[in-house]
Scaffold this active site. Structure first.
Site, mmCIF file in Angstrom:
data_model
loop_
_atom_site.group_PDB
_atom_site.id
_atom_site.type_symbol
_atom_site.label_atom_id
_atom_site.label_comp_id
_atom_site.label_asym_id
_atom_site.label_seq_id
_atom_site.Cartn_x
_atom_site.Cartn_y
_atom_site.Cartn_z
ATOM 1 N N ASP A 1 0.897 -1.226 -0.138
ATOM 2 C CA ASP A 1 -0.057 0.089 -0.168
ATOM 3 C C ASP A 1 0.859 1.158 0.028
ATOM 4 O OD1 ASP A 1 -1.641 -2.248 0.722
ATOM 5 O OD2 ASP A 1 -3.129 -0.970 1.796
ATOM 6 N N ASP B 1 -14.163 -4.619 -2.227
ATOM 7 C CA ASP B 1 -14.140 -4.795 -0.679
ATOM 8 C C ASP B 1 -15.646 -5.057 -0.286
ATOM 9 O OD1 ASP B 1 -11.555 -3.723 -0.836
ATOM 10 O OD2 ASP B 1 -12.266 -1.746 -0.878
#
Lengths: 257, 218
Positions: A12, A131
């Protein structure tokens, strides 16, 4: 002989640095993405996923340069996600050296974008990232809903219906993150992972919740994932990629060694 | 100077293969120059040619024909070592089942088939399509491009269609995914791979190094 299950460390990145949020908050610095990618590749990572969490446009140029630098030194597949909204965004990332792009929010706001992207660049480079959060209560049949913007925005979309539709539109792979588990270190949502894996024909990458090596094994064997993705257990050197592979192999999982 | 031309016809990620070849050249101390181009003259001047390809075969073939890449590849095949990768390999065959049937270049005997929607392994477990990830390649025939590559090394694959040929003597590598498929083949000065050597780390980079030194004979 058989196809190996893949271990994918996830970077990330924000403004050119690797960070990892716990439940998308409390970000800690884990270093330079090129160095980190190289380290993982040397250690036997099967792919690298680079998630750009930089919100601003200025930051996007940094990302392109970072992707170029990684692709010049790391010769395993590289997926780039975060902020991919247009066919030009995809072309820019592929030209910079990405092999696949991850599409998340843009797929929800315009599902046809996935179809156009797959037709233009081929399904092999279109990863739809979802998600999902459980919305059913205990005792009910399990149901999950798709969320966007790092888990903040509900969409009303049923997760299983959504991934089927995305594969129908040309997604070549699904990166599935459980928002309930992300950052918790208590393991993947195995029921969700298995439900998604069985719902579609394409490979599934399980993500969200890895805290130890048994979780990786569970993701493959119980969750029926084709690949497992983890960030913090590798970034902070709790476990090495080699240890993860050896552990999976000891549990009867085919891995590349 | 070893001049390597990567044929650019607008399909997919050519950066990867060019970077991998540059990396291999610098590692082995060879004087290698890589150009990514669709310019017929530059490709004619190259010592070796790489013919990559990703995406749907219909679109690839359309661009190949629009940019006269068919003639460029044909010229290269007549006189120098050629490495075809993934859809580049498939484009060399006679035809493909993809996109309801596409006529390909026909430089190599064989055709491209679909894995099928009900693909299963020996134990009856369902196999995902595309075939995506690292699979073992059995070197069924000796070839200069296998030098220093251990037999049954894993290479990175990503494809839903595979090459089938009756000319088994061309097949240099076999991999199994529900069925035995051609992982690589060699036809005189052509070496073609279904896998991506540029994404296959040590094994792939070794194969690319061997290609940089290959004279096109087996």
């Amino acid at each position: 002989m058989a196809l190996a299950k893949r271990i994918i460390p996830c970077l990330d990145c924000e403004k050119g640095r690797v960070v990892k949020g716990v439940k998308f908050l409390d970000i800690r610095d884990a270093g330079d993405p090129v160095e980190v990618s190289k380290r993982y590749s040397d250690a036997g990572a099967d792919e690298i996923t680079f998630l750009d969490i930089t919100a601003s446009h200025e930051g996007r140029d940094t990302t392109v340069h970072t992707v170029e630098a990684i692709a010049s030194q790391v010769f395993i597949p590289l997926t780039v996600g975060g902020g991919i909204r247009t066919l030009d965004d995809i072309r820019t990332m592929l030209n910079a050296g990405a092999d696949k792009v991850g599409i998340n929010t843009a797929a929800v706001s315009n599902p046809e974008f996935v179809r156009e992207a797959a037709e233009r660049f081929g399904s092999q480079c279109i990863v739809v990232a979802v998600d999902a959060k459980q919305v059913s209560n205990g005792g009910e049949e399990s149901k999950w809903e798709i969320f966007t913007h790092g888990g903040r925005n509900p969409t009303g979309l049923d997760a299983i219906d959504w991934v089927k539709r995305m594969v129908d539109y040309g997604a070549g792979e699904i990166l599935l993150t459980s928002m309930d588990r992300d950052g918790t270190k208590i393991g993947f949502d195995l029921v969700l992972t298995k439900a998604v894996s069985n719902a579609v024909s394409v490979p599934i990458i399980a993500s969200g919740g890895v805290g130890n090596l048994q979780h990786l094994v569970d993701g493959v064997i119980e969750g029926e994932a084709d690949a497992v993705l983890a960030a913090s257990i590798f970034h902070f050197q709790e476990y090495s990629i080699q240890e993860a592979k050896a552990y999976m192999a000891d549990n009867g999982i085919e891995v590349r060694q | 100077m070893n001049k390597i031309a990567v044929i650019d016809y607008g399909m997919g990620n050519l950066h990867s293969v060019a970077k991998a070849v540059e990396f291999v050249g610098s590692q082995s101390g060879d004087d290698v120059a890589v150009i990514v181009t669709s310019d017929a003259q530059k490709i004619a001047n190259a010592d070796r040619v790489i013919f990559p390809g990703v995406g749907a075969i219909r679109d690839c073939m359309a661009e190949i024909l629009r940019l006269d890449v068919d003639k460029i590849v044909g010229d290269a095949i007549r006189c120098k070592p050629v490495l075809a990768i993934c859809v580049g390999m498939q484009a060399l065959m006679l035809r493909s089942e993809e996109n309801a049937g596409v006529v390909c270049l026909g430089f190599v005997q064989g055709e491209v088939r679909y894995f099928g929607d009900e693909l299963k392994d020996e134990g009856g477990e369902r196999l995902k399509v595309p075939h995506m990830g690292w699979n073992e390649v059995n070197q069924v025939r000796a070839h200069p491009l296998w030098q220093d590559v251990p037999d049954n090394s894993r290479f990175y694959f990503v494809h839903s269609y595979y090459v089938y040929t009756d000319k088994q003597e061309m097949v240099t590598g076999v991999t199994n995914y529900g069925t035995d498929i051609v992982a690589s083949l060699a036809d005189d000065n052509i070496f073609a791979t279904q896998f991506h050597p540029e994404k296959s780390q040590h094994a792939g980079l070794t194969l690319l190094r061997n290609f940089l030194r290959w004279d096109g004979t087996s």
